[in-house]
Design an enzyme around this catalytic site. Sequence first.
Site, mmCIF file in Angstrom:
data_model
loop_
_atom_site.group_PDB
_atom_site.id
_atom_site.type_symbol
_atom_site.label_atom_id
_atom_site.label_comp_id
_atom_site.label_asym_id
_atom_site.label_seq_id
_atom_site.Cartn_x
_atom_site.Cartn_y
_atom_site.Cartn_z
ATOM 1 N N GLY A 47 1.056 -11.367 -5.815
ATOM 2 C CA GLY A 47 1.341 -10.591 -4.617
ATOM 3 C C GLY A 47 0.575 -11.114 -3.415
ATOM 4 N N THR A 48 -0.675 -11.533 -3.631
ATOM 5 C CA THR A 48 -1.459 -12.107 -2.537
ATOM 6 C C THR A 48 -0.811 -13.383 -2.023
ATOM 7 O OG1 THR A 48 -3.524 -11.160 -3.383
ATOM 8 C CG2 THR A 48 -3.713 -13.065 -1.928
ATOM 9 N N SER A 81 4.347 -7.038 -5.499
ATOM 10 C CA SER A 81 3.584 -7.589 -6.624
ATOM 11 C C SER A 81 4.012 -6.903 -7.914
ATOM 12 C CB SER A 81 2.085 -7.378 -6.392
ATOM 13 O OG SER A 81 1.324 -8.030 -7.387
ATOM 14 N N CYS A 134 -9.306 -3.686 -1.743
ATOM 15 C CA CYS A 134 -9.110 -5.133 -1.717
ATOM 16 C C CYS A 134 -10.403 -5.905 -1.918
ATOM 17 C CB CYS A 134 -8.444 -5.551 -0.416
ATOM 18 S SG CYS A 134 -9.054 -4.689 1.041
ATOM 19 N N HIS A 144 2.752 -6.748 -10.940
ATOM 20 C CA HIS A 144 1.806 -6.047 -11.815
ATOM 21 C C HIS A 144 1.527 -4.622 -11.338
ATOM 22 C CE1 HIS A 144 -1.283 -6.896 -8.779
ATOM 23 N NE2 HIS A 144 -2.143 -6.189 -9.483
#
Length: 383
Positions: free
Chosen positions: A78-79, A203, A328, A205
């Site tokens: 996702g990042t 993302s 984060c 997950h």
Amino acid sequence: MTDSAPRPAATYLDAASGEPLHPTAREVVLAALERGYADPRRLHGPARDARLLLDNARAVVAECLGVRADEVSFTASGTDAVHRGLLGLLRARARSGDRVVLPRVEHSSVLHALEWAGASAETLEVDRLGRADPAALAAAASAPGTALVALQSANHEVGTRQPVAGLVAALRAGGSDVPVFVDARASAGREDLPPGWDVAAASAHLWGGPAGVGVLLVRHGTGWVSPFPADDRVDERTAGFENVPAALAAAAALRAVVAERAEVDARQRRLVDRIRAAAAAVPDTEVVGDPEDRLAHLVTFSCLYLDGEALVTALDRRGFGVASGSACTASTLEPSHVLAAMGALTHGNVRVSLTAATTEDEVERFVAALPEVVADLRAEVGL
């Protein structure tokens, strides 16, 4: 000497950091490992089989998110999707400027990407619930040199939904045509994508898919140029050998979660309401975020006079896995820039996020343990 006392069975209450693998995804990934090993860009039979699986995964994700299949790319995380989405927009808009307008509560991956690119970040204040003001956003985006606007669909840390549709409407009413990047990682799968995005990130997950699968969405017709070296892959927006089994498992989990989400949302909202009420009843404790217009599964509260790390450790000893610090940067337990932007307590905070399988009994045990843990920790420091 180590503590030999048996630990209580773990109750995982940190789904906002990663949802356990959905049973459907587990079944699919095992089956796909037998067929999805070949390079999808080759021409032989096993490669064509892998390409078929990859295309199927893309089609399923597109259907579940309400987008076109050719708008979907699978990334390494996702990042990675956030970085590629933002930096690709910036590169495509280089002639317009490098100024990016965003609320102060955006995820650190957004901030890091802009810093790495040397972009100018114009951060907007938010209210006590974590929302940006549409008029302020429109005014900021109208300034010369603005390349894009970055918004989140919902906050990873406190659950407040950002009014993306209203913010984009204010932008367009104010005459701004700058593209909008939406970080939808916290909400994708749980809720529909908000309208108005040009590029978005998700993302797997966080919806019960495998870790290491991000989703980058680039709206058809949006100017986007890869910010990284080219790679001769099937999808020009990504790089490296596609993890076909993981992509297929992510798609299967997303389809299952979307089918189940009405029932899961209602149950989680009721359970989180129970936690919010219990936390609010603890002396000198502040529950943050919108109580209604929020993600159903998540709540954050801050306990005055206490350290977040101590709370996490004490709750873990009781068998509850929760988070603290910024969503984060929690590994460093740094003060939350989200809570600071909202004017809330930045220390002694706990984030509880329910999985799809969290039970009422687990929640009741948590709310029974919470005031005891807080009272014990305060007694240790003489309060």
